[in-house]
Motif scaffolding. Structure first.
Motif, short mmCIF file in Angstrom:
data_model
loop_
_atom_site.label_atom_id
_atom_site.label_comp_id
_atom_site.label_asym_id
_atom_site.label_seq_id
_atom_site.Cartn_x
_atom_site.Cartn_y
_atom_site.Cartn_z
N MET A 1 0.83 -1.20 0.00
CA MET A 1 0.00 0.00 0.00
C MET A 1 0.87 1.26 0.00
SD MET A 1 -3.04 -1.13 -0.14
CE MET A 1 -3.13 -2.86 -0.50
N SER A 2 0.28 2.33 -0.42
CA SER A 2 0.98 3.59 -0.50
C SER A 2 1.37 4.10 0.88
CB SER A 2 0.08 4.62 -1.20
OG SER A 2 0.62 5.91 -1.08
N ALA A 3 2.52 4.72 0.96
CA ALA A 3 2.98 5.26 2.24
C ALA A 3 2.36 6.63 2.51
CB ALA A 3 4.50 5.38 2.24
N VAL A 4 1.76 7.23 1.50
CA VAL A 4 1.16 8.54 1.68
C VAL A 4 -0.32 8.47 1.33
CG1 VAL A 4 3.27 9.80 1.24
CG2 VAL A 4 1.77 9.24 -0.67
N GLY A 5 -1.04 9.53 1.67
CA GLY A 5 -2.44 9.60 1.27
C GLY A 5 -3.38 9.23 2.39
N ALA A 6 -4.64 9.08 2.03
CA ALA A 6 -5.69 8.85 3.02
C ALA A 6 -5.65 7.42 3.55
CB ALA A 6 -7.05 9.13 2.40
N ALA A 7 -6.31 7.20 4.65
CA ALA A 7 -6.38 5.87 5.27
C ALA A 7 -7.15 4.91 4.37
CB ALA A 7 -7.07 5.99 6.62
N PRO A 8 -6.83 3.61 4.50
CA PRO A 8 -7.61 2.63 3.73
C PRO A 8 -9.10 2.79 4.00
CG PRO A 8 -5.74 1.58 4.81
CD PRO A 8 -5.81 2.99 5.33
N GLY A 9 -9.89 2.65 2.97
CA GLY A 9 -11.33 2.81 3.13
C GLY A 9 -11.80 4.21 2.83
N THR A 10 -10.89 5.17 2.93
CA THR A 10 -11.29 6.54 2.60
C THR A 10 -10.50 7.06 1.40
OG1 THR A 10 -9.66 7.51 4.08
CG2 THR A 10 -11.84 7.06 5.00
N ALA A 11 -9.53 6.28 0.95
CA ALA A 11 -8.64 6.77 -0.12
C ALA A 11 -9.37 7.00 -1.43
CB ALA A 11 -7.49 5.79 -0.33
N GLY A 12 -10.52 6.32 -1.63
CA GLY A 12 -11.27 6.50 -2.87
C GLY A 12 -12.15 7.72 -2.88
N GLY A 13 -12.16 8.47 -1.77
CA GLY A 13 -13.03 9.64 -1.73
C GLY A 13 -14.48 9.23 -1.90
N MET A 14 -15.15 9.82 -2.90
CA MET A 14 -16.56 9.49 -3.14
C MET A 14 -16.76 8.08 -3.67
SD MET A 14 -18.08 12.89 -4.96
CE MET A 14 -17.80 14.51 -4.25
N LEU A 15 -15.69 7.49 -4.22
CA LEU A 15 -15.80 6.15 -4.81
C LEU A 15 -15.50 5.12 -3.73
CD1 LEU A 15 -13.82 6.92 -8.10
CD2 LEU A 15 -16.26 7.31 -7.61
N THR A 16 -16.54 4.44 -3.23
CA THR A 16 -16.36 3.58 -2.06
C THR A 16 -16.02 2.14 -2.41
OG1 THR A 16 -18.74 3.12 -1.97
CG2 THR A 16 -17.94 4.98 -0.68
N GLU A 17 -16.39 1.69 -3.60
CA GLU A 17 -16.10 0.31 -4.04
C GLU A 17 -16.17 0.28 -5.56
OE1 GLU A 17 -16.04 -2.67 -2.07
OE2 GLU A 17 -17.14 -2.16 -0.24
N ILE A 18 -15.57 -0.74 -6.16
CA ILE A 18 -15.93 -1.07 -7.54
C ILE A 18 -17.25 -1.84 -7.44
CG2 ILE A 18 -15.33 -2.34 -9.65
CD1 ILE A 18 -13.30 -0.17 -9.15
N ASP A 19 -18.33 -1.29 -8.00
CA ASP A 19 -19.61 -2.00 -7.97
C ASP A 19 -19.62 -3.10 -9.02
OD1 ASP A 19 -22.57 -1.89 -6.93
OD2 ASP A 19 -22.69 -2.12 -9.11
N HIS A 20 -19.26 -2.74 -10.23
CA HIS A 20 -19.20 -3.74 -11.28
C HIS A 20 -18.31 -3.30 -12.43
CE1 HIS A 20 -22.65 -1.17 -12.51
NE2 HIS A 20 -22.27 -1.43 -13.74
N VAL A 21 -17.81 -4.30 -13.13
CA VAL A 21 -17.12 -4.09 -14.40
C VAL A 21 -18.05 -4.69 -15.46
CG1 VAL A 21 -15.12 -4.75 -15.79
CG2 VAL A 21 -14.84 -4.16 -13.37
N ALA A 22 -18.44 -3.87 -16.42
CA ALA A 22 -19.42 -4.30 -17.42
C ALA A 22 -18.74 -4.69 -18.72
CB ALA A 22 -20.44 -3.19 -17.67
N ILE A 23 -19.11 -5.86 -19.23
CA ILE A 23 -18.53 -6.39 -20.47
C ILE A 23 -19.66 -6.62 -21.47
CG2 ILE A 23 -17.24 -8.31 -21.46
CD1 ILE A 23 -15.99 -8.70 -18.64
N ALA A 24 -19.53 -6.01 -22.63
CA ALA A 24 -20.53 -6.19 -23.69
C ALA A 24 -20.26 -7.49 -24.43
CB ALA A 24 -20.48 -5.01 -24.66
N VAL A 25 -21.28 -8.31 -24.58
CA VAL A 25 -21.12 -9.62 -25.23
C VAL A 25 -22.23 -9.83 -26.26
CG1 VAL A 25 -20.04 -10.60 -23.16
CG2 VAL A 25 -22.49 -10.92 -23.52
#
Ligand code: CO
Length: 145
Positions: A1-25
């Protein structure tokens, strides 16, 4: 993990999780079978979204999903995507606590949006899409559960 920046869980700012990766088929059943037979990954939700002209299957990956997308009509955006670019990565869905606030932040920072306001998505979510031209070539979906 990065030695600088926000704490884990807050480092994504407004982005809290990857909800999904969408693949067109082209063939939804074939794509579902591929994930099941190759990885043992199973579909936890299926839905036709007539307003978007798509049928989706969500394959669970931990707390996120692979969203397999196929068009339900020839004039839908996903049909046009497949016709011009072929199968592959279509968009990334980021989970946010407040879709309206995240969308406003995009606008405030000069970004181009596809949805001017949040709208209903699949699974009862609230979503908004950000234009790929102003987001380094990747269509972004903001997903509020
Ligand atoms: Co999506």
């Amino acid at each position: 993990m990065s030695a600088v920046g926000a704490a884990p869980g807050t480092a994504g700012g407004m982005l809290t999780e990857i909800d999904h990766v969408a693949i067109a088929v082209n063939d939804l059943e074939a794509a579902i079978a591929y994930y099941a037979e190759t990885f043992g990954a199973t579909v936890v939700h299926r839905e036709r979204v007539e307003s978007d002209g798509v049928e989706e299957a969500l394959v669970a990956v931990a707390d996120s999903y692979v969203q397999l997308l196929t068009p339900t009509r020839d004039d839908s955006p996903v049909a046009r995507f497949l016709a011009s670019r072929g199968e592959g990565l279509h968009h990334v869905g980021y989970r946010v606590a407040d879709c309206a606030a995240a969308l406003q932040s995009v606008k405030d920072h000069g970004g181009r949006v596809i949805d001017q306001a949040p709208r209903p998505g699949s699974r009862g979510t609230t979503v908004a899409f950000v234009h790929p031209k102003a987001a380094f070539g990747t269509l972004i979906e903001l997903v509020q559960e």
